[in-house]
Design an enzyme around this catalytic site. Structure first.
Site, PDB file in Angstrom:
ATOM      1  N   THR A 131       0.954  -1.037   0.027  1.00  0.00           N
ATOM      2  CA  THR A 131      -0.014  -0.046   0.043  1.00  0.00           C
ATOM      3  C   THR A 131       0.817   1.517  -0.024  1.00  0.00           C
ATOM      4  O   THR A 131       1.981   1.329   0.723  1.00  0.00           O
ATOM      5  CB  THR A 131      -0.978   0.210   1.288  1.00  0.00           C
ATOM      6  OG1 THR A 131      -1.713  -1.228   1.172  1.00  0.00           O
ATOM      7  CG2 THR A 131      -1.729   1.168   1.106  1.00  0.00           C
ATOM      8  N   GLY A 136      -3.730   2.021  -2.803  1.00  0.00           N
ATOM      9  CA  GLY A 136      -4.195   1.004  -1.930  1.00  0.00           C
ATOM     10  C   GLY A 136      -4.685  -0.444  -2.307  1.00  0.00           C
ATOM     11  O   GLY A 136      -3.629  -1.063  -3.042  1.00  0.00           O
ATOM     12  N   ILE A 162       2.290  -0.075   6.930  1.00  0.00           N
ATOM     13  CA  ILE A 162       2.716  -1.370   7.052  1.00  0.00           C
ATOM     14  C   ILE A 162       2.903  -2.281   8.353  1.00  0.00           C
ATOM     15  O   ILE A 162       3.724  -1.597   9.264  1.00  0.00           O
ATOM     16  CB  ILE A 162       4.170  -1.220   6.695  1.00  0.00           C
ATOM     17  CG1 ILE A 162       4.170  -0.327   5.182  1.00  0.00           C
ATOM     18  CG2 ILE A 162       5.103  -2.379   6.524  1.00  0.00           C
ATOM     19  CD1 ILE A 162       3.392  -0.916   4.147  1.00  0.00           C
ATOM     20  N   ALA A 183       0.127  -3.408 -14.903  1.00  0.00           N
ATOM     21  CA  ALA A 183       0.471  -4.621 -13.990  1.00  0.00           C
ATOM     22  C   ALA A 183       1.671  -5.171 -14.173  1.00  0.00           C
ATOM     23  O   ALA A 183       2.302  -5.760 -13.385  1.00  0.00           O
ATOM     24  CB  ALA A 183      -0.765  -5.339 -13.974  1.00  0.00           C
ATOM     25  N   PRO A 247      -5.404 -14.862  -2.065  1.00  0.00           N
ATOM     26  CA  PRO A 247      -6.403 -15.748  -1.393  1.00  0.00           C
ATOM     27  C   PRO A 247      -6.063 -16.506  -0.094  1.00  0.00           C
ATOM     28  O   PRO A 247      -6.821 -16.151   0.735  1.00  0.00           O
ATOM     29  CB  PRO A 247      -6.576 -16.783  -2.722  1.00  0.00           C
ATOM     30  CG  PRO A 247      -6.210 -16.211  -3.740  1.00  0.00           C
ATOM     31  CD  PRO A 247      -5.137 -15.199  -3.451  1.00  0.00           C
ATOM     32  N   GLU A 249      -3.907 -14.903   2.119  1.00  0.00           N
ATOM     33  CA  GLU A 249      -4.090 -13.853   3.169  1.00  0.00           C
ATOM     34  C   GLU A 249      -5.324 -13.641   3.568  1.00  0.00           C
ATOM     35  O   GLU A 249      -5.679 -13.477   4.453  1.00  0.00           O
ATOM     36  CB  GLU A 249      -3.482 -12.649   2.476  1.00  0.00           C
ATOM     37  CG  GLU A 249      -3.507 -11.430   3.405  1.00  0.00           C
ATOM     38  CD  GLU A 249      -2.768 -10.114   2.631  1.00  0.00           C
ATOM     39  OE1 GLU A 249      -2.974  -9.015   3.216  1.00  0.00           O
ATOM     40  OE2 GLU A 249      -2.398 -10.289   1.567  1.00  0.00           O
ATOM     41  N   LEU A 344     -25.423  -5.509  24.268  1.00  0.00           N
ATOM     42  CA  LEU A 344     -25.767  -6.230  25.482  1.00  0.00           C
ATOM     43  C   LEU A 344     -25.099  -6.120  26.604  1.00  0.00           C
ATOM     44  O   LEU A 344     -25.436  -6.279  27.727  1.00  0.00           O
ATOM     45  CB  LEU A 344     -26.097  -7.802  25.070  1.00  0.00           C
ATOM     46  CG  LEU A 344     -26.917  -8.316  23.934  1.00  0.00           C
ATOM     47  CD1 LEU A 344     -26.764  -9.526  23.564  1.00  0.00           C
ATOM     48  CD2 LEU A 344     -28.599  -7.879  24.618  1.00  0.00           C
ATOM     49  N   HIS A 345     -23.940  -5.530  26.396  1.00  0.00           N
ATOM     50  CA  HIS A 345     -23.036  -5.076  27.515  1.00  0.00           C
ATOM     51  C   HIS A 345     -23.654  -3.680  28.170  1.00  0.00           C
ATOM     52  O   HIS A 345     -23.034  -3.327  29.228  1.00  0.00           O
ATOM     53  CB  HIS A 345     -21.620  -4.772  27.169  1.00  0.00           C
ATOM     54  CG  HIS A 345     -20.607  -6.244  27.224  1.00  0.00           C
ATOM     55  ND1 HIS A 345     -21.075  -7.092  26.099  1.00  0.00           N
ATOM     56  CD2 HIS A 345     -19.816  -6.708  28.233  1.00  0.00           C
ATOM     57  CE1 HIS A 345     -20.227  -8.203  26.372  1.00  0.00           C
ATOM     58  NE2 HIS A 345     -19.469  -8.001  27.595  1.00  0.00           N
ATOM     59  N   GLY A 370      -6.268  -6.197   3.317  1.00  0.00           N
ATOM     60  CA  GLY A 370      -6.474  -7.373   2.367  1.00  0.00           C
ATOM     61  C   GLY A 370      -7.363  -7.221   1.110  1.00  0.00           C
ATOM     62  O   GLY A 370      -7.639  -8.325   0.631  1.00  0.00           O
TER      63      GLY A 370
END
Length: 386
Positions: A131, A136, A162, A183, A247, A249, A344-345, A370
């Site tokens: 990133t 990103g 990082i 790419a 995948p 990760e 609920l707490h 990710g």
């Protein structure tokens, strides 16, 4: 009597022993330090060596390279126990589950022998730097450049967010070796940071959650890296390498998220069983019971989905769209379940002394890192319509 979880179809006696070791390590040697690590924004460096001593680093790497000789199943067990303990002040996932496997899959024999044993012992901490401030999830747009000059690359640019960045002595950096090739111009270069001229770490970043996890920016200014540190032996393979490993990760993220979801339900069941309201335990109210039933159902579905994904990865049939499904749905659902459990707490759920409050802030980034969950849905949609 609580609802007993279904047996894991992939669990065996060896994995159970590893689970017991990992649980003791995280609960006794890490959890007591989590407040201090949160204040200093990083775990103590010594914890990496301790994890290495116990065989919790590079568990899925062959013994020939110093690893545990296990498989992804071993890494999944460690991941579950780390996240069940809410111990995210250092990322074994990034170190062992990601960077080590880039080296194992694409590294030369010399690279594997040089770095993997030191990673397994905890001598080296590893990070991956993809990133950038302006790029990103869209990795094709990275601008960090690596220009060849004889036997070295001259690297210029910056990376951000990082994980393990403070302690990392070895970093897998995504660079552009051909700025015009999109790419196909992306390559992965390994850098050893010790006394590396032109390399600088920024300050530890302030985050709303995972405050003990060391997260930094990295800066490269005419940093010279040996060409021998290129992964894959040929420029331009980096994007394909990233796509092949993502995948794995994303499944690790889903595994950890599912474990956190179950921890939230377990903690809330315990809290509502002892919390008194209107002369009775909070669990006696129908709304509480129904909410917990809904949350446990979602946690069970997530666990079942994870088990299927783990089995498919072990069998070599795990694919990119399924990884995207697991990553987005489980991280989204975890946030939903934690929100219900915090409610609920009551007011105590908003107090930092209660683990549910940490889960609430820590889990939020799961929908971002990710690969943002919106991108995960696009990956799935493309697979459906191509």
């Amino acid at each position: 009597m609580s609802l007993a979880p279904a047996p894991r179809p992939w669990m065996d006696a060896e994995l159970q022993m590893l689970r017991d070791t990992a649980r003791r390590f995280f609960e006794t040697e890490c959890v007591p330090h989590q407040d201090a690590w949160g204040r200093q924004k990083h775990a103590d460096r010594a914890i990496w060596r301790r994890a290495g001593e116990l065989g919790l680093l590079c568990a899925g790497i062959p013994e020939a390279y110093g690893g545990g000789g296990g498989s992804f199943l071993h890494e999944a067990v460690i991941c579950e126990e780390q996240m069940r303990a809410l111990m995210n002040s250092f990322s074994i996932n990034v170190h062992s589950g990601i960077v080590a496997h880039y080296l194992l899959s694409y590294g030369s024999e010399a690279q594997k022998q040089r770095w993997l044993p030191r990673m397994a012992s905890g001598e080296l901490v590893a990070a991956i730097a993809m990133t950038e401030p302006g790029a990103g999830t869209d990795l094709q747009r990275i601008k960090t450049s690596a220009v060849r000059d004889g036997d070295h690359y001259v690297v210029n640019g910056a990376k951000t967010f990082i994980t393990n960045g403070l302690h990392a002595g070895l970093i897998c950096v995504a660079v552009k070796t051909d700025a015009q090739a999109g790419a196909k111009g992306v390559s992965l270069v390994m850098i050893e940071t010790d006394e590396l001229a032109g390399f600088r770490r920024g300050q530890l970043l302030d985050k709303i959650g995972q405050q003990g996890q060391d997260t930094v920016e990295l800066f490269f200014s005419d940093m010279r890296v040996p060409v021998a540190n290129l992964l894959g032996g040929e420029e331009g393979r980096g994007f394909a390498q990233l796509m092949q490993q993502l995948p794995r990760e994303r499944l690790l993220l889903a595994i950890g998220s599912a474990a956190t979801m179950q921890r939230a339900v377990d903690d809330t069941l315990a809290y509502t069983s002892q919390r008194q309201i209107f002369g009775a335990a909070l669990i006696e109210l129908q709304n509480t019971r129904f909410k917990l039933a809904e949350c446990q159902t979602r946690a069970t579905i997530a666990r079942t989905f994870v088990d299927d994904c783990v089995a498919r990865l072990a069998a070599g049939t795990f694919d990119v769209p399924t990884a995207a499904m697991a990553k987005w749905w489980i991280t989204d659902t975890t946030s939903q379940v934690i929100d219900e459990c915090l409610q609920l707490h009551g007011g105590y759920g908003y107090m930092s002394e209660y683990p549910i409050s940490r889960m609430y802030t820590d889990a939020r980034v799961g929908r971002i890192y990710g690969g943002a969950n919106e991108v995960m849905k696009e990956i799935i949609a493309r697979a459906m319509t191509r």
